[in-house]
Design an enzyme around this catalytic site. Sequence first.
Site, short mmCIF file in Angstrom:
data_model
loop_
_atom_site.label_atom_id
_atom_site.label_comp_id
_atom_site.label_asym_id
_atom_site.label_seq_id
_atom_site.Cartn_x
_atom_site.Cartn_y
_atom_site.Cartn_z
N THR A 282 0.81 -1.23 0.00
CA THR A 282 0.00 0.00 0.00
C THR A 282 0.84 1.28 0.00
O THR A 282 1.95 1.32 0.51
CB THR A 282 -0.92 0.03 1.23
OG1 THR A 282 -0.15 -0.30 2.38
CG2 THR A 282 -2.05 -0.95 1.08
N GLY B 176 3.84 -2.50 7.94
CA GLY B 176 4.10 -3.10 9.24
C GLY B 176 5.53 -3.61 9.32
O GLY B 176 5.97 -4.31 8.42
N GLU C 78 -5.97 -6.08 4.17
CA GLU C 78 -5.99 -7.23 3.27
C GLU C 78 -7.33 -7.35 2.55
O GLU C 78 -7.92 -8.42 2.47
CB GLU C 78 -5.64 -8.51 4.03
CG GLU C 78 -4.20 -8.43 4.56
CD GLU C 78 -3.65 -9.79 4.98
OE1 GLU C 78 -3.88 -10.77 4.27
OE2 GLU C 78 -2.97 -9.84 6.01
#
Lengths: 692, 692
Positions: free
Chosen positions: B157, B196, B447
């Site tokens: 992303t 992350g 997701e």
Amino acid sequence: MAKTETISNALPAPPSPTESIAEERRNPSFPVRELSVYLDNGPEAAAYKEKVMFQLERDPLWKMDNTPDLTLPQVRERTMAKVQNLVHFLETESIEKFRMRMTVLSVVDPAFWTRFGVHYGLFLGAVQGQATPEQFAYWVKKGAVNLKGMVGCFGMTELGHGSNVAGLETTATFDEKTDEFVIHTPTLTATKWWIGGAAHSATHCAVYAQLIVKGKRYGAKTFVVPLRNPEDYSLLPGVAIGDIGKKMGRDGIDNGWIQFTHVRIPRSYMLMKHTKVTRTGEVEEPPMAQLAYGALIHGRVSMVLDSGNMSKKALTIAVRYAAVRRQFAERPGQPETKLLDYPIHQYRLLPLLAQAYALSFTGMEMERLYNNLLKQLEKVQKGATLSETLAILKETHATSAGLKAFGTWNCLHTIEQCRQTLGGHGYSAYTGLSSMYQDFAVQCTWEGDNTILTLQCGRYLVSSLCDHIKGKPLAKNVQYLARATTPIQQSALKTSEALIQLDVLQDAWAAVAASAVDRATKVFQTALASGITKDMAYEQCSPQRLQATKMHCYYFVISRFIDGIARASPATQPILTKLCLLYATYSMQENAGEFLQAGYFDGAQIAVIRDAVIQLLRDLRQDAVPLVDAFNYTDFVINSPLGRYDGNVYEAYFNLVRANNPKTNDIPYVDRVIKPLLQRQSSQDEGPELDF
Amino acid sequence: MAKTETISNALPAPPSPTESIAEERRNPSFPVRELSVYLDNGPEAAAYKEKVMFQLERDPLWKMDNTPDLTLPQVRERTMAKVQNLVHFLETESIEKFRMRMTVLSVVDPAFWTRFGVHYGLFLGAVQGQATPEQFAYWVKKGAVNLKGMVGCFGMTELGHGSNVAGLETTATFDEKTDEFVIHTPTLTATKWWIGGAAHSATHCAVYAQLIVKGKRYGAKTFVVPLRNPEDYSLLPGVAIGDIGKKMGRDGIDNGWIQFTHVRIPRSYMLMKHTKVTRTGEVEEPPMAQLAYGALIHGRVSMVLDSGNMSKKALTIAVRYAAVRRQFAERPGQPETKLLDYPIHQYRLLPLLAQAYALSFTGMEMERLYNNLLKQLEKVQKGATLSETLAILKETHATSAGLKAFGTWNCLHTIEQCRQTLGGHGYSAYTGLSSMYQDFAVQCTWEGDNTILTLQCGRYLVSSLCDHIKGKPLAKNVQYLARATTPIQQSALKTSEALIQLDVLQDAWAAVAASAVDRATKVFQTALASGITKDMAYEQCSPQRLQATKMHCYYFVISRFIDGIARASPATQPILTKLCLLYATYSMQENAGEFLQAGYFDGAQIAVIRDAVIQLLRDLRQDAVPLVDAFNYTDFVINSPLGRYDGNVYEAYFNLVRANNPKTNDIPYVDRVIKPLLQRQSSQDEGPELDF
């Protein structure tokens, strides 16, 4: 980051975010400012709101965009400093203006609003509503009104007791020998719990405790109990206080717990407007104990207003972002499409936008009802007026209870839906909606758990219908229940032109709400006929009461919206009418089962309603941004880079994240944890060798 | 606090909390352990789960009850230390056991699960699914499998791009001269965002970037890009990384943003299982690009499982507390009534309990479907098998997409409803449900945004029906769509005995789900006939697609529940049947509009369904606590004083709040803010006197 570099193989640049939102404002179908002023209660109030927003924005104390990174002590201190800051306005402004200021502040900083409200709304409200005039004068002199020399908190709930005030365990035992009450926490579950202001700021507490005189219990009454020495903030003897600590949100308010161990207060610290205890221990009970609770209604009225205002804030963020954010192109090579242009995104947001408008008009009406009640309470005389007053009190209580629950539940839902429409960015602490959810969630529980309040309203509806069947008149807001006594007739209207009209939809809601109340009433009556108590019969019909109240609230909210349109200027009526039609049809579609089961509509009519929703969404699409602009909140109040007026969302968001997390590649635990992991040697110890 | 003092005027003590819950366990209608073992996939798996829970509980590193008071750096460090701690088991346990361990850990600490999952699920999953065997071997050797020498993150992303992977802006331009790719972030919106592991722990990133060779764009492909020197964790040249900072929850995971400025990597760092770039810049594209996405399905399957497990945890807290908490007495002088004995409380909690069971069975089925797909993908051959594989991939993708959204939305709703049933205590950070909400909320977005996934499933349903109309066969899970081609017949069954049967209810759901898909398909076909593109026609029917998918998911979940009952032991079948009946009837009542509008039921039949819900709630009441006991989570995993097995909730809650907030009456800012407020002198300056 520096300007975008031009690279030879770059795709054509999409329209800029600021251009994307600017084009939304070119052709509003209605006069935005005119609608805005109407929503803000007229030009004077709107100007005042703007003045307050402007003042706050410039005051460094009110900086809000770095709150996610403050520690609990920091956020508590900053909140208290705001209380200190606000006292100036409290002392110099008219009550009306100060209330308008507080309404803005509630949207800016809910934790602050609570911390201030605990003293002003709860503590002072209790004293004002339950003290004799002499007692009230005493506490005013001590500094209760202008926060000088004392700060109050409100000690109702206990660790083991919330909604059931009659079940509180704390005792206040009258000691005739010394003319004192002894306040005592007899068990762990009697610990006063969730007391806002107790952990850090309060010097006094309005304690709800079981009055015991000469060994007899008289139920829960209110006592002002000093907690701390206002000079040095030391705890007074027998008072133990602790911090409740971290919460889901509103960390600016210092909730605490309190245990009293045989704490003595003068008899005169019991608030005696209603129940009185004389020097010799005679207890005079009031003729109408319910009158003591009139003041509690105000919190619920505020929460209906707040539900409208918070919905406005959430939608401003979501709708503006949807006008800027682009995702997927219609055809390869084209710029991506704005979220707002997707039918599904309109479907997600615009009914909530209509609801925010709806809740605003309901909030205004609740204020009117409440002021009317206050006037009535002032002129209470024994006799004829008393029963009239009680009827108004009962109606206002039930209406505010039902709508507090309806408003806060729907607002919380709105916040979460808006948060989800931001996609991943909704999960950031800096984009506004996650903290808004965390702050708002408590509104569904405090000052009356929503389920219990809904059931209370439902009890009023069922008992009103039962009374009506016996021939008694119906109160103003439940006149429609008269329809419950005749069988429902299917609507004869079939076409969209005939059905999609405000009066038709309102009438449909009235019919179906009455039918839902009727269903609950029948379950109640059947249960009662089986020989159980009235209270148990009410419990038996509680799922139906819950549903009936929901339907009643829809009818109420739609009706107040229609009233609000009638009062609006001709230029703003068409857009408000569209919003109201959307709200009425969308909520009908969401509750289609009720309309079908009641037999008011058939499947074909519901299909017409569903089509109307889609048509209204398409129609309202072009006005979406002007409609949130009309809420008239500045960027400071909105406090989200994604909800900026100018649409420059990405730069603002990036800069804010960077400003709040300035240390690049500073990994505090890299030597302690990460390197030992990555650089470890495998050393599977096989143990000493064994030759057997 | 010391033992309760006996005071002469105390009310009779209510039954103790521990006694209140003990009595709930005296007469379960089913063998609790047997059901538990079945839910946990058999005795061996159940024993292993218990072993893991026991290990964790004793390890100080896994202490969870003080997390609300940790700072962001503290919680990040602790989470990373857990990663370090877990490597031992990763290296020594079988994959199956390690997966079971991770399933427990996901319920204990969702942030940890994410941090570990970013490397194992996302980074390693991408490498495994998209690297050639030689490339995979290379990264294994570098330490990707056992976290030695490298930690990976997943760079899909961007600030301005989420769901639309094709719209990513980051570029990977092939430089033939040096045989390298140049990775570059050309604009602010191209900044990799939400990554992350990037802020603190990752040394490498699987970057999704637009492949550009000889000036031509080939779409988004995956490249392994080194970020930091694993020796000293310094950033590599051209890599800028920042911390995304505070989030709504899951603060243990260090999300970051990354900007690449002309960063060079060897050509071999592009993952080339599917698309290949040769030394001379020839690009070979794969015959079936979709095969690259098979691995992404696993995350969604996990989330369906996680939705079931988190629902179990939330309900364990809410149901046990409801068996202990008492509120209002039936008659004055009696002990207060347990929340669980109120019809309204049963109505709030038990349908959610049934849903938690339902989601568990769906989770198991999803795992089976997924493993089946993996097997199929392994044996892919060109020709006949490929089209079969693609059909299975399509079906599994659509099913998992719809159920990921359905499961996570319903679980989030369950958590919030459970939180609200705790009353005020649900707002505390120490009672478990507020942080569970904050941690879980992201599952609805990441997701695959739930709305988009739901629409993807809806597209599959509509296109399946269109294909079926053209004579093509229907896939296994959508066989029921065949019913859409014949007009719906109203059910002839009228009585409760006839209607409230599993096969009858399942059949009703099939009919009405098919009718909802049919409605969406008609809107789609009408739109298509108006001459717009297929994609635009799908957009036009998106509200109907959303609804159709919801109905499809209900049918799927109920069907899998029924399958699960068939596999269960005879002794556990009756209780599972009741739960399934409750789930099927309650969800029918909630969607009554669909059943009525479709003409499958009339109002009288819906009334029978509504009555059945009430009857089932009453019937299941006695088993409520045993039914949450059967979820088999220890107090450590539940991590809420209000959800304790032994019911001693108040003492545990009080002690926990005190332990986490030990400083009594320590008010850090009392001198800076509070005293100046209370002790201020009024000094309204009137200005100098004027004599004119």
